[in-house]
Structures are given as structure tokens and as C-alpha cells.
Design an enzyme around this catalytic site. Sequence first.
Site, mmCIF file in Angstrom:
data_model
loop_
_atom_site.group_PDB
_atom_site.id
_atom_site.type_symbol
_atom_site.label_atom_id
_atom_site.label_comp_id
_atom_site.label_asym_id
_atom_site.label_seq_id
_atom_site.Cartn_x
_atom_site.Cartn_y
_atom_site.Cartn_z
ATOM 1 N N SER A 60 -0.716 2.637 5.430
ATOM 2 C CA SER A 60 -1.395 3.835 4.975
ATOM 3 C C SER A 60 -1.392 4.894 6.083
ATOM 4 O O SER A 60 -0.325 5.271 6.571
ATOM 5 C CB SER A 60 -2.814 3.476 4.508
ATOM 6 N N HIS A 172 -1.383 0.714 -4.030
ATOM 7 C CA HIS A 172 -1.595 0.705 -2.580
ATOM 8 C C HIS A 172 -1.927 -0.701 -2.084
ATOM 9 O O HIS A 172 -1.503 -1.099 -1.018
ATOM 10 C CB HIS A 172 -2.735 1.672 -2.245
#
Length: 195
Positions: A60, A172
Amino acid sequence: MERFSRCGYIVFAPVYRGTEGGEGRDQFGGADMEDVPAACRLLAALPFVDPSRIAAMGFSRGSINAAFAAAETGWISQLVLWGGVSDLAKTYEERVDLRRMLKRVVGNPNKIPGAYAERSPIHMAERIRCPVLIIHGSEDEQVYSSHGLGMYRRLKELGKEADLHWYEGYGHHMPPEMHMQAIERMFAWIREHEP
């Protein structure tokens, strides 16, 4: 961390300054970008670490710090960007929920675009000298998949050694079983690209 260590590697995860209760101020890719090179220097000093075989994985926003270490130092032998931000100005546009924080920490990208560019792995790509693996899920709504695809395309345009592990239908974060498969596949890639 435990899942990573199961793959037979020493695993070290620095806590960036100003996060997780750490000292200093989180600048979302400002002075904290030095934290990964500092971790590499620490690891290289340990007698059981081969300093020529330090791989970095940035997840991320951690992709900013990992890419910086690969672009600005000689420590990183393989770079993995997993669900990684590649263009922080793009993140500012896409993630309305992060705008207030990004304005406070980095500034307004329309007024100081350079602050966003210097924190964006896509603008560091030219200086990255090691093999790069991009891991991204097609349904990622926290860091849109266009970040992973854009970084992969940019590296290929530059003639860099880059691979893409694309996870169709995943976001994610992956369910545990798929996450473990992705980790094992990542470590297989790292082993294939060891110096």
C-alpha cells in the site's frame, strides 16, 4: 510477518516514524523515506544477514518507502510493490477520504506538485536498478489497480526487469488461503531473482 517467515527468510518490518506510536512525524513519504535505508544498514550489520540479498516489499503506502530505498540506495536486490501506491497525486484525486490528511501532511498537489512527484514510485522508476514485482488485485478500492498496472507499464517502457502478479477479482486484502498462495508465489519470484 508470521506468514512471511514461514517461507524460510529473515523478515524485518520497520515502523515508519510517526506511525504505530513511534517517535517523529509521519510525512507520508517525506523524511520517513529514510527509514527503509536505515533498516537496511541495520540488517547488513548483522552477522547472519547477507547484505547482497536484501529484498524489500512495500504494501500500500509502504510502496513509497520501499521504492525510494530501491531507487536511491544499492541495498535492495529485489523490490516487491504489493497493492502499492505508484502516483500520490492520483491517490489524492481518487481517495476523497484521504484528501484532508494528504493536504495537512504533504500539501495541496495543485500548489506543490513536486512534493507529490518525489513521493511517487512511478517517478522513481527510472532510478530503480533491481528486478521489480508488482502484485495487485483487480478489485482494489483502496489503491486502484491502475496504480499497479501503471507502474508495471512504466518499468517495462524503461526496459527494467519487471513482473506482474495480477489477482483477478481480489481487492486490497485477500482471504487467508489466497493471501498465503500469493505470499508463496512472491517468495518463489524472490528466489528466482536472487543475485
